[in-house]
Design an enzyme around this catalytic site. Structure first.
Site, PDB file in Angstrom:
ATOM      1  N   ASP A  37       0.795  -1.232   0.000  1.00 18.46           N
ATOM      2  CA  ASP A  37       0.000   0.000   0.000  1.00 18.46           C
ATOM      3  C   ASP A  37       0.831   1.288   0.000  1.00 18.46           C
ATOM      4  OD1 ASP A  37      -2.210  -1.568   0.019  1.00 18.46           O
ATOM      5  OD2 ASP A  37      -2.605  -1.354   2.171  1.00 18.46           O
ATOM      6  N   HIS A 240      29.409   4.894  -5.725  1.00 19.80           N
ATOM      7  CA  HIS A 240      27.953   5.036  -5.595  1.00 19.80           C
ATOM      8  C   HIS A 240      27.504   4.819  -4.146  1.00 19.80           C
ATOM      9  CE1 HIS A 240      27.439   4.131 -10.164  1.00 19.80           C
ATOM     10  NE2 HIS A 240      27.788   5.376  -9.927  1.00 19.80           N
ATOM     11  N   ASP A 257      27.798  14.386  -3.073  1.00 21.98           N
ATOM     12  CA  ASP A 257      27.330  14.479  -4.459  1.00 21.98           C
ATOM     13  C   ASP A 257      25.813  14.554  -4.360  1.00 21.98           C
ATOM     14  OD1 ASP A 257      26.556  14.151  -7.082  1.00 21.98           O
ATOM     15  OD2 ASP A 257      27.963  12.519  -7.503  1.00 21.98           O
ATOM     16  N   ASP A 268      23.407  18.636 -10.503  1.00 18.04           N
ATOM     17  CA  ASP A 268      24.288  17.527 -10.102  1.00 18.04           C
ATOM     18  C   ASP A 268      25.629  18.134  -9.675  1.00 18.04           C
ATOM     19  OD1 ASP A 268      25.622  15.137  -9.845  1.00 18.04           O
ATOM     20  OD2 ASP A 268      25.634  14.647 -11.980  1.00 18.04           O
ATOM     21  N   HIS A 347      36.400   6.773 -13.564  1.00 14.09           N
ATOM     22  CA  HIS A 347      35.192   7.150 -14.317  1.00 14.09           C
ATOM     23  C   HIS A 347      35.531   8.258 -15.293  1.00 14.09           C
ATOM     24  CE1 HIS A 347      34.646  10.809 -11.838  1.00 14.09           C
ATOM     25  NE2 HIS A 347      34.836  10.059 -10.765  1.00 14.09           N
ATOM     26  N   HIS A 351      28.932  13.886 -18.041  1.00 10.00           N
ATOM     27  CA  HIS A 351      27.817  13.297 -18.794  1.00 10.00           C
ATOM     28  C   HIS A 351      26.872  14.429 -19.143  1.00 10.00           C
ATOM     29  CE1 HIS A 351      25.650  13.701 -14.959  1.00 10.00           C
ATOM     30  NE2 HIS A 351      26.726  13.179 -14.392  1.00 10.00           N
ATOM     31  N   HIS A 358      21.694  11.624 -15.713  1.00  9.00           N
ATOM     32  CA  HIS A 358      22.527  11.155 -16.829  1.00  9.00           C
ATOM     33  C   HIS A 358      21.633  11.301 -18.042  1.00  9.00           C
ATOM     34  CE1 HIS A 358      25.274   8.543 -14.067  1.00  9.00           C
ATOM     35  NE2 HIS A 358      25.363   9.836 -13.829  1.00  9.00           N
ATOM     36  N   GLU A 381      33.362  16.619 -13.802  1.00  7.61           N
ATOM     37  CA  GLU A 381      33.488  16.022 -12.477  1.00  7.61           C
ATOM     38  C   GLU A 381      34.682  15.078 -12.320  1.00  7.61           C
ATOM     39  OE1 GLU A 381      30.444  13.004 -11.628  1.00  7.61           O
ATOM     40  OE2 GLU A 381      29.417  13.648 -13.444  1.00  7.61           O
ATOM     41  N   TYR A 385      40.397   8.742  -6.128  1.00 12.27           N
ATOM     42  CA  TYR A 385      39.922   7.836  -5.067  1.00 12.27           C
ATOM     43  C   TYR A 385      41.075   6.902  -4.712  1.00 12.27           C
ATOM     44  CZ  TYR A 385      35.957   9.730  -7.539  1.00 12.27           C
ATOM     45  OH  TYR A 385      35.096  10.598  -8.170  1.00 12.27           O
ATOM     46  N   ARG A 402      36.019  14.346  -5.246  1.00  9.64           N
ATOM     47  CA  ARG A 402      35.440  14.656  -6.559  1.00  9.64           C
ATOM     48  C   ARG A 402      34.931  16.094  -6.484  1.00  9.64           C
ATOM     49  NH1 ARG A 402      32.516  10.591  -7.094  1.00  9.64           N
ATOM     50  NH2 ARG A 402      30.441  11.252  -6.442  1.00  9.64           N
ATOM     51  N   GLU A 404      32.445  18.558  -8.823  1.00 11.41           N
ATOM     52  CA  GLU A 404      31.535  18.456  -9.972  1.00 11.41           C
ATOM     53  C   GLU A 404      30.707  19.720 -10.136  1.00 11.41           C
ATOM     54  OE1 GLU A 404      28.513  15.370  -9.575  1.00 11.41           O
ATOM     55  OE2 GLU A 404      28.159  15.412 -11.735  1.00 11.41           O
TER      56      GLU A 404
HETATM   57  N1  GLY Z   1      25.378  12.122  -9.299  1.00 13.63           N
HETATM   58  C1  GLY Z   1      25.610  11.226 -10.353  1.00 13.63           C
HETATM   59  C2  GLY Z   1      26.773  11.601 -11.132  1.00 13.63           C
HETATM   60  O1  GLY Z   1      27.543  12.449 -10.730  1.00 13.63           O
HETATM   61  O2  GLY Z   1      26.955  11.145 -12.215  1.00 13.63           O
HETATM   62 MN    MN Z   2      27.403  13.695 -12.458  1.00 18.38          MN
HETATM   63 MN    MN Z   3      27.061  13.854  -9.226  1.00 18.91          MN
END
Ligand code: GLY
Ligand code: MN
Ligand code: MN
Length: 435
Positions: A37, A240, A257, A268, A347, A351, A358, A381, A385, A402, A404
């Site tokens: 529910d 993540h 983030d 973002d 990474h 993006h 994304h 970004e 790490y 990071r 960004e």
């Molecule tokens: N917050 C997701 C990224 O930075 O791609």
């Molecule tokens: Mn991002």
């Molecule tokens: Mn991000």
């Protein structure tokens, strides 16, 4: 709906022109149960919203191309009983009038009407593979139309993924979209400042997350664009990380983030700062490298450059920094060639950003990275790490950083939407000192 209905109508008209002929069927997203529910907070489908501005669940947009193009909405009927429990519904008549569709029907009539509308259309445009239940339903309807061939009615021969057209439209943001994205960015930068001012040793990651959400919601951004990452110390090396349940420790960094969604558009932002308000020497050494990499990447995010230019610019600075820190060995070219930097930077540097964090849009045209053009929005970004390892200087263990920002490509260069969130060592330390 903060964008005028005429703008949505213009988008539909552009898609109809590109389709040339055929029928497009674009359902919104389903409601998703969390447990008994209880549902996850509802989020419309981005493509559906881009073409309609309509945010109710159980709705489908149908576009018929040709000499007399039509935009038809299927939505929930008015229902006093349901509206007492769940709230207002437009119903087909009001939706047609207020959102400017050519026609609107009850969602209960969808299959019957679609079987008619699909008849003798040469092509079916649909987000193929986007949702298994919809795939089945649409293919079944097409089969039902095929059954009518002895009555002289043909089903669409061609099925095309409508997203090929829509993704390209959505990649270029118009001024209405950019205005909304600026608002989202402004709220998110204030949230990052608030989080920096709130952070202290012994507070918990989720308490910092609460400050972010408070700032989002207080300014009308009811939802984050994605689950916030609030990662103290070693948690920042989990890309993540969303557990957000650890106690913050004196001497650690905190990586956040987080970005809010405003009127369906994402922001973002990542910032990394010391829990106690003062960078250690080792933290500062790594931080300055990531910050320089980000500056180089933003400087390369220009019209006429290609998509990979910011990434390449960031990588070169990071590679040099990793050599200086004795994380990587050899020349910068050797580090880039061998990809030994990937142990610390695994990474890419950004993006597309838009309705989806994304966001949609191809990164290559054929085999080549595409050119950056005005109206595109991307994140920049870079990060670093450093997990504990025998061949890594001890002083650098568990440092995760990071930085960004959200960047719009303009005719003259670029506009950084998220500049107001402090990111130099001096600015961060000053803000935290005065908290
Ligand atoms: N917050 C997701 C990224 O930075 O791609
Ligand atoms: Mn991002
Ligand atoms: Mn991000």
């Amino acid at each position: 709906m903060t964008i005028a209905p005429t703008i949505y109508a213009q988008r539909r008209a552009r898609l109809l022109t590109q389709m040339q002929r055929g029928i497009a069927i674009i359902p919104t997203a389903p409601e998703v149960a969390r447990n008994a529910d209880t549902h996850y907070s509802y989020r419309h489908d981005s493509n559906f919203y881009y073409l309609s501005g309509f945010t109710e669940p159980e709705a489908v947009l149908v576009l018929v191309a040709g000499d007399e193009p039509q935009a038809i909405l299927f939505c929930r009927e008015k229902n006093l009983e349901r509206e007492i429990w769940d709230g207002h519904r437009f119903g087909p008549d009001a939706a047609r009038e207020q959102f400017g569709f050519d026609a609107a029907y009850s969602i209960a009539q969808l299959d019957e009407k679609l079987a008619e509308l699909m008849g003798n259309q040469p092509a079916l445009f649909y987000p193929l593979g986007g949702d298994a239940a919809w795939d089945q339903r649409i293919l079944k309807l097409r089969s039902a139309v095929q059954e009518k061939k002895r009555s002289g009615i043909r089903a669409p021969d061609e099925i095309r993924d409508v997203r090929a057209l829509l993704n390209e439209m959505r990649l270029f943001k118009d001024k209405h979209e950019l205005d909304i994205m600026r608002r989202a960015a402004t709220i998110s930068t204030a949230a990052h400042k608030r989080a920096m001012q709130f952070t202290r040793p012994d507070r918990f990651e989720y308490q910092v997350e609460a400050e972010l959400l408070h700032e989002f919601c207080s300014h009308g951004a009811r939802h984050p664009a994605y689950t916030s990452i609030v990662a103290g110390g070693a948690n920042a090396c989990v890309l993540h990380y969303v557990g957000n349940d650890a106690k913050l420790r004196d001497g650690d960094l905190l990586l956040i983030d987080a970005g809010c969604e405003v009127d369906g558009y994402a922001s973002d932002i990542t910032r990394t700062f010391p829990v106690n308000g003062k960078f250690s020497a080792a933290q500062k050494d790594v931080y300055e490298i990531v910050l320089a990499a980000q500056a180089a990447a933003i400087a390369a995010a220009l019209p006429s450059q290609t998509w990979d230019a910011p990434h390449d610019a960031a990588l070169r600075v990071l590679a040099q920094g990793f050599v200086d820190l004795k994380l990587c060995h050899g020349s910068v070219d050797e580090v880039l060639e061998s990809e030994s930097y990937k142990k610390f930077y695994m990474h890419r540097t950004g993006h597309w950003l838009g309705m989806d964090v994304h966001d949609v849009g191809d990164y290559k045209i054929g085999d080549n990275w595409r050119a950056l053009q005005p109206g595109m929005v991307l994140t920049v970004e870079p990060g670093c790490y450093i997990r504990p390892a025998d061949d890594v200087p001890l002083a650098l263990w568990n440092i995760g950083i990071r930085i960004e920002d959200d960047v719009v490509i303009t005719a003259q260069g670029n506009e950084v939407l998220t500049d107001a969130a402090p990111k130099t060592v001096a600015d961060i330390e000053e803000l935290m000192r005065n908290a």
